[in-house]
Design a protein around this motif. Structure first.
Motif, mmCIF file in Angstrom:
data_model
loop_
_atom_site.group_PDB
_atom_site.id
_atom_site.type_symbol
_atom_site.label_atom_id
_atom_site.label_comp_id
_atom_site.label_asym_id
_atom_site.label_seq_id
_atom_site.Cartn_x
_atom_site.Cartn_y
_atom_site.Cartn_z
ATOM 1 N N GLY A 14 0.843 -1.261 -0.033
ATOM 2 C CA GLY A 14 -0.115 -0.147 0.037
ATOM 3 C C GLY A 14 0.988 1.223 0.293
ATOM 4 N N LEU A 15 2.425 1.260 0.113
ATOM 5 C CA LEU A 15 2.973 2.355 0.114
ATOM 6 C C LEU A 15 3.706 2.504 -1.243
ATOM 7 N N THR A 16 3.796 3.771 -1.639
ATOM 8 C CA THR A 16 4.339 3.986 -2.677
ATOM 9 C C THR A 16 6.059 3.969 -2.538
ATOM 10 N N ASN A 131 1.183 -0.755 -10.234
ATOM 11 C CA ASN A 131 1.748 0.645 -10.694
ATOM 12 C C ASN A 131 1.103 1.697 -10.338
ATOM 13 N N ARG A 132 1.742 3.033 -9.673
ATOM 14 C CA ARG A 132 0.873 4.034 -9.423
ATOM 15 C C ARG A 132 1.336 5.101 -10.155
ATOM 16 N N ALA A 133 0.302 6.046 -10.552
ATOM 17 C CA ALA A 133 0.614 6.759 -11.525
ATOM 18 C C ALA A 133 -0.224 8.251 -11.069
ATOM 19 N N TYR A 140 -4.173 7.328 -9.285
ATOM 20 C CA TYR A 140 -4.550 5.958 -9.390
ATOM 21 C C TYR A 140 -3.499 4.706 -9.649
ATOM 22 N N ALA A 141 -3.948 3.604 -9.338
ATOM 23 C CA ALA A 141 -3.395 2.506 -9.137
ATOM 24 C C ALA A 141 -3.900 1.353 -9.934
ATOM 25 N N LEU A 183 2.434 -6.145 -19.370
ATOM 26 C CA LEU A 183 1.137 -6.447 -19.433
ATOM 27 C C LEU A 183 0.240 -5.680 -18.523
ATOM 28 N N ALA A 184 -0.523 -4.629 -18.918
ATOM 29 C CA ALA A 184 -1.114 -3.776 -18.063
ATOM 30 C C ALA A 184 -2.458 -3.868 -18.053
ATOM 31 N N ARG A 185 -3.088 -4.401 -19.281
ATOM 32 C CA ARG A 185 -4.620 -4.194 -19.195
ATOM 33 C C ARG A 185 -5.167 -5.201 -18.320
#
Length: 200
Positions: A14-16, A131-133, A140-141, A183-185
């Protein structure tokens, strides 16, 4: 060089990366390297070790297989003159500098065990992570998998198998490495979770 206990303590869900870096006083670049190469540090890696030992024993039942403890890892070791016949990547020199070719009998096995092939490749050269962006003013993650290998042939074998099981992929555009398959979808990552399961 950090020991395995430090790596285990660095894994806080849960942490970046920045938050983990501040909490553990481990550099963000070190944490990112661990994430890209190891998935994440975990105190329970025996599942992969057990699976590797079991597979080597099943493939060559008359050969002894043993575990060798090393700093930060465990090697599963077994010797056989027949291993180069069974494993196309076995051979002298770096594997990305020589052809990795599936013989017809190997292709038959691969076609019957595509999920196992994908699982084995992810477990050896891949990882899954969140992945966090930030985009359009919000954070969003999303779950993501990355497979990294310098061998063009091994990457092709991997992506051919992904195509067969219906997983969408792309070559990573960010960064300087052309060796990453991303693979991100969401649907594809869900399929990977189903086919591969957790890496431990």
């Amino acid at each position: 060089m950090y020991d395995s206990a430090t790596r285990q303590r660095s894994h806080v869900r849960g942490l970046t990366l920045s938050e983990t870096s501040r909490a553990t006083e481990i550099s963000r670049s070190t944490l990112r390297t661990w994430l890209l190469h190891d998935g994440h540090p975990t105190p329970n890696a025996t599942g992969l070790i057990d699976a590797c030992e079991r597979t080597l024993t099943e493939v060559l039942p008359t050969n002894r297989v043993c575990r060798v403890a090393c700093p930060g890892c465990t090697s599963v070791v077994g010797y056989s003159k027949h291993r180069p016949c069974l494993f196309p990547q076995a051979g002298p020199g770096p594997e990305h500098l020589r052809p990795i070719v599936l013989a017809d009998w190997r292709r038959t096995i691969v076609a019957e065990h595509l999920r196992e092939l994908v699982r084995g490749l992810i477990h050896s050269d891949g990882c899954g992570f969140t992945n966090r962006a930030t985009g359009r003013g919000r954070r969003y993650a999303y779950p993501r998998c990355v497979f990294t290998n310098k061998s063009d042939d091994i990457r092709r074998i991997f992506t051919d198998a992904l195509d067969e099981v219906g997983v969408e992929w792309k070559v990573t555009k960010r960064g300087s490495s052309p060796y990453n398959i991303s693979l991100a979808r969401r649907a594809s990552v869900a399929l990977m979770d189903e086919h591969v399961g957790p890496k431990h």
